[in-house]
Motif scaffolding. Structure first.
Motif, PDB file in Angstrom:
ATOM      1  N   ALA A  39       0.673  -1.257   0.135  1.00 53.78           N
ATOM      2  CA  ALA A  39      -0.196  -0.149   0.193  1.00 53.78           C
ATOM      3  C   ALA A  39       0.756   0.989  -0.167  1.00 53.78           C
ATOM      4  N   VAL A  40       2.315   1.522   1.118  1.00 55.13           N
ATOM      5  CA  VAL A  40       2.725   2.846   0.704  1.00 55.13           C
ATOM      6  C   VAL A  40       3.456   2.144  -0.688  1.00 55.13           C
ATOM      7  N   SER A  41       3.995   1.081  -1.738  1.00 51.36           N
ATOM      8  CA  SER A  41       4.151   1.285  -2.621  1.00 51.36           C
ATOM      9  C   SER A  41       3.285   1.836  -3.447  1.00 51.36           C
ATOM     10  N   VAL A  42       2.070   1.544  -3.546  1.00 50.97           N
ATOM     11  CA  VAL A  42       0.880   2.153  -3.691  1.00 50.97           C
ATOM     12  C   VAL A  42       0.826   3.870  -4.345  1.00 50.97           C
ATOM     13  N   TYR A  43       0.945   4.145  -2.443  1.00 52.95           N
ATOM     14  CA  TYR A  43       0.649   5.582  -2.875  1.00 52.95           C
ATOM     15  C   TYR A  43       1.891   6.416  -3.470  1.00 52.95           C
ATOM     16  N   ALA A  44       2.875   5.777  -3.328  1.00 53.59           N
ATOM     17  CA  ALA A  44       4.362   6.529  -3.559  1.00 53.59           C
ATOM     18  C   ALA A  44       4.015   6.527  -5.515  1.00 53.59           C
ATOM     19  N   ALA A  45       3.935   5.101  -5.753  1.00 48.75           N
ATOM     20  CA  ALA A  45       3.540   5.544  -7.489  1.00 48.75           C
ATOM     21  C   ALA A  45       2.981   6.281  -7.713  1.00 48.75           C
ATOM     22  N   VAL A  46       1.881   6.931  -7.215  1.00 51.70           N
ATOM     23  CA  VAL A  46       0.944   7.869  -7.154  1.00 51.70           C
ATOM     24  C   VAL A  46       1.499   8.887  -7.459  1.00 51.70           C
ATOM     25  N   ILE A  47       1.913   9.360  -6.128  1.00 45.96           N
ATOM     26  CA  ILE A  47       2.940  11.380  -5.675  1.00 45.96           C
ATOM     27  C   ILE A  47       4.028  11.300  -6.130  1.00 45.96           C
ATOM     28  N   GLU A  48       5.164   9.832  -7.115  1.00 44.66           N
ATOM     29  CA  GLU A  48       5.925  10.460  -7.968  1.00 44.66           C
ATOM     30  C   GLU A  48       6.000  11.040  -8.794  1.00 44.66           C
ATOM     31  N   GLN A  49       7.041  11.263  -8.797  1.00 44.81           N
ATOM     32  CA  GLN A  49       7.280  11.684 -10.709  1.00 44.81           C
ATOM     33  C   GLN A  49       8.292  11.543 -11.225  1.00 44.81           C
ATOM     34  N   GLY A  50       8.607  11.227 -12.765  1.00 47.31           N
ATOM     35  CA  GLY A  50       9.470  10.052 -13.024  1.00 47.31           C
ATOM     36  C   GLY A  50       9.795   8.809 -12.809  1.00 47.31           C
ATOM     37  N   PRO A  51      10.698   8.271 -13.192  1.00 43.50           N
ATOM     38  CA  PRO A  51      11.107   6.729 -13.600  1.00 43.50           C
ATOM     39  C   PRO A  51      11.071   6.282 -12.299  1.00 43.50           C
ATOM     40  N   LEU A  52      11.237   6.845 -10.352  1.00 40.43           N
ATOM     41  CA  LEU A  52      10.807   6.386  -9.403  1.00 40.43           C
ATOM     42  C   LEU A  52       9.526   5.533  -9.292  1.00 40.43           C
ATOM     43  N   ARG A  53       8.463   6.551  -9.847  1.00 41.08           N
ATOM     44  CA  ARG A  53       7.368   5.877 -10.045  1.00 41.08           C
ATOM     45  C   ARG A  53       6.828   4.612  -9.900  1.00 41.08           C
ATOM     46  N   TRP A  54       7.202   4.020 -11.410  1.00 45.33           N
ATOM     47  CA  TRP A  54       7.256   2.974 -12.423  1.00 45.33           C
ATOM     48  C   TRP A  54       8.136   2.013 -11.459  1.00 45.33           C
ATOM     49  N   VAL A  55       9.721   1.861 -11.004  1.00 41.81           N
ATOM     50  CA  VAL A  55       9.635   1.589  -9.494  1.00 41.81           C
ATOM     51  C   VAL A  55       9.107   0.639  -8.363  1.00 41.81           C
ATOM     52  N   GLN A  56       8.143   1.969  -8.005  1.00 39.89           N
ATOM     53  CA  GLN A  56       6.816   1.998  -6.922  1.00 39.89           C
ATOM     54  C   GLN A  56       5.833   1.052  -7.508  1.00 39.89           C
ATOM     55  N   ALA A  57       5.700   1.105  -8.449  1.00 38.89           N
ATOM     56  CA  ALA A  57       4.835   0.434  -8.939  1.00 38.89           C
ATOM     57  C   ALA A  57       4.971  -1.071  -9.472  1.00 38.89           C
ATOM     58  N   ILE A  58       5.816  -1.457  -9.510  1.00 35.85           N
ATOM     59  CA  ILE A  58       6.475  -2.689  -9.212  1.00 35.85           C
ATOM     60  C   ILE A  58       6.426  -3.283  -7.847  1.00 35.85           C
ATOM     61  N   ALA A  59       7.479  -2.689  -7.025  1.00 34.98           N
ATOM     62  CA  ALA A  59       7.188  -3.253  -5.343  1.00 34.98           C
ATOM     63  C   ALA A  59       6.083  -3.393  -5.376  1.00 34.98           C
ATOM     64  N   ALA A  60       5.273  -2.394  -5.618  1.00 38.14           N
ATOM     65  CA  ALA A  60       3.090  -2.424  -5.134  1.00 38.14           C
ATOM     66  C   ALA A  60       3.410  -4.006  -5.894  1.00 38.14           C
ATOM     67  N   ILE A  61       3.557  -4.307  -6.757  1.00 40.23           N
ATOM     68  CA  ILE A  61       2.573  -5.486  -7.419  1.00 40.23           C
ATOM     69  C   ILE A  61       3.373  -6.705  -6.399  1.00 40.23           C
ATOM     70  N   GLY A  62       4.555  -6.592  -6.401  1.00 37.47           N
ATOM     71  CA  GLY A  62       5.011  -7.784  -5.549  1.00 37.47           C
ATOM     72  C   GLY A  62       4.708  -7.950  -3.702  1.00 37.47           C
ATOM     73  N   PHE A  63       5.063  -6.965  -3.392  1.00 35.43           N
ATOM     74  CA  PHE A  63       4.017  -6.880  -2.288  1.00 35.43           C
ATOM     75  C   PHE A  63       3.008  -7.395  -2.018  1.00 35.43           C
ATOM     76  N   LEU A  64       1.735  -6.614  -3.042  1.00 30.50           N
ATOM     77  CA  LEU A  64       0.700  -7.394  -2.740  1.00 30.50           C
ATOM     78  C   LEU A  64       0.316  -8.985  -3.314  1.00 30.50           C
ATOM     79  N   GLY A  65       1.370  -8.504  -4.140  1.00 29.43           N
ATOM     80  CA  GLY A  65       1.180 -10.125  -4.900  1.00 29.43           C
ATOM     81  C   GLY A  65       1.296 -11.186  -3.672  1.00 29.43           C
ATOM     82  N   ALA A  66       2.015 -11.031  -2.976  1.00 30.25           N
ATOM     83  CA  ALA A  66       3.076 -11.912  -1.986  1.00 30.25           C
ATOM     84  C   ALA A  66       1.943 -12.496  -0.643  1.00 30.25           C
ATOM     85  N   ALA A  67       1.073 -10.600  -0.332  1.00 30.35           N
ATOM     86  CA  ALA A  67       0.336 -10.978   0.695  1.00 30.35           C
ATOM     87  C   ALA A  67      -0.816 -11.648   0.168  1.00 30.35           C
TER      88      ALA A  67
END
Length: 437
Positions: free
Chosen positions: A72-100
């Protein structure tokens, strides 16, 4: 996971995530609304009775909460971040939420809260004249999707799962106020005032408040009307409840500062915390108590209890995990009829427990088959189970039906029921799996 076969190593799987959650929470809140709100929210997380309990159990509950919160933290970061970092956060979100999701299907409900936030976020960013168009278009797509999926039976299956409740949990199936009353008992002041806290939090950070309210409220409402209920089903949403109160407390202190001294505000804060049940409950939990002693049976004497019997005796038990810890194993787990369908095939008498790799058997019919096949053995249980009607009484009836005699050996709360056939006869093992390991 730890490379060790010990109780301490097993507990690390729950303990470490439980310790990490307050740290992740502090880091996230401080980054968005400052240190004061972070300290208060983290205090709530540390003094969270259910969180302490889940960190003590040999389960993946605390790991699930940490994984979902990180996602959830990664999703929020992907929403408010700008630039390439938001895609890193999006990928992290998918990994964390998939594991959960792999650990708990209830993650699906919590992800629904994230979707509610994302939809609201997108609509608010649109020009007002286009919001209605997008809103109506979204509703049309939802209706089309439902009409398309309906003939497949998937919706019926989803609804059946949502409203499924085994016999032992039927009492709370339609108890929609289950979580409300649970929160009211633990947070006597903070739960009734939660809507007010959300209004104060809006003044500090509206977007973060909307995110926390969306996730927490979605989980609370959906789980309240579901058939299966347990306090852990809303554990993934509780950190967002703490964040709301952390932000609200900052705003409340700003309002009160002109009228109250620092000592007075500290005293009021201390009184509020001490007058809520979660503080006392968390202290009891941290000291190793605080909940029903039936879940803390002492099996340390089971090896001595078994020492008087044959070394290779067949061992059945009603407490499979206790036996794994104390003796390293057993032959079969004896289950009550109620609740079987929650873990095993409802039409089967025997079921393989994936946690231990050993079989479980249910009900009086299963016990008759077991006693007819295994002509000598011992069942390790506790006194209240042996004296009860769910396992003890069915065992006695099954023994009578199979002409099996038994002796009861008691040692404190532990009970060993040693059985053997009265007359020699051919074992009747049809339908009974191989129970020797």
């Amino acid at each position: 996971m730890t490379g060790q076969n010990s109780l301490f190593a097993a507990r690390l799987v729950s303990l470490l995530p439980g310790l990490l959650l307050p740290l992740v929470l502090f880091w996230w809140v401080r980054a968005h609304v400052g240190e004061t709100a972070a300290v208060i929210a983290t205090a709530f997380a540390i003094l969270w009775p259910q969180g302490i309990l889940e960190s003590q159990l040999l389960r993946f509950y605390s790991l699930h909460v940490l994984l979902f919160f990180a996602g959830a933290v990664s999703v929020y970061a992907a929403v408010i971040e700008q630039g390439p970092l938001r895609w890193v956060q999006a990928i992290a979100a998918i990994g964390f939420l998939g594991a959960a999701m792999a650990l708990q299907i209830t993650t699906f409900v919590a992800c629904g809260g994230i979707v509610v936030f994302l939809v609201g976020h997108v609509l608010l960013r649109l020009h007002p004249s286009r919001r209605w168009v997008w809103g109506i278009g979204s509703l049309v797509l939802i209706v089309v999707a439902l009409v398309t999926v309906w003939p497949t039976g998937a919706l019926d299956q989803a609804w059946a799962l949502y409203r499924f409740s085994p016999d032992h949990a039927i009492a709370t199936r339609d108890y929609a106020a289950y979580y409300h009353n649970s929160l009211r008992r633990a947070y006597e002041t903070f739960w009734p005032l939660f809507p007010v806290a959300a209004l104060f939090a809006l003044r500090l950070n509206a977007r973060l408040t909307w995110y926390c309210v969306a996730v927490f409220s979605t989980v609370l409402v959906v789980q309240s009307f579901g058939a299966m209920k347990a306090d852990r089903y809303i554990s993934g949403a509780m950190p967002f409840f703490f964040v709301i109160w952390g932000m609200a407390a900052v705003q409340i202190m700003r309002v009160c500062r002109p009228y109250l001294s620092s000592v007075a505000m500290l005293g009021c804060t201390g009184f509020l915390m001490a007058s809520n049940g979660f503080v006392i409950s968390s202290a009891k939990m941290a000291l190793g108590g605080g909940y029903d002693a039936r879940f803390r049976q002492d099996f340390s004497g089971v090896s001595d209890l078994l020492a008087s019997l044959d070394d290779d005796i067949f061992v059945a038990t009603t407490h499979e995990l206790h036996m794994v810890v104390e003796t390293g194993g057993y032959n079969i787990d004896v289950r009550q009829q109620a609740g079987w369908e929650a873990e095993f095939d409802p039409n089967a008498i025997f079921g393989l427990d994936p946690r231990t790799g050993r079989y479980a058997v249910r009900g009086e019919a299963g016990l008759e088959m077991l006693l007819g096949c295994v002509q000598s053995g011992v069942m390790i249980t506790v006194n209240n189970v042996w004296q009860g009607e769910r396992i003890g009484e069915p065992f006695r009836r099954a023994a009578a039906a199979q002409d099996v005699s038994f002796d009861v050996i008691a040692a404190g709360m532990l009970v060993a029921v040693h059985w053997q056939t009265v007359l020699l006869k051919t074992p009747q093992c049809e339908g009974v799996p191989d129970l020797y390991y």
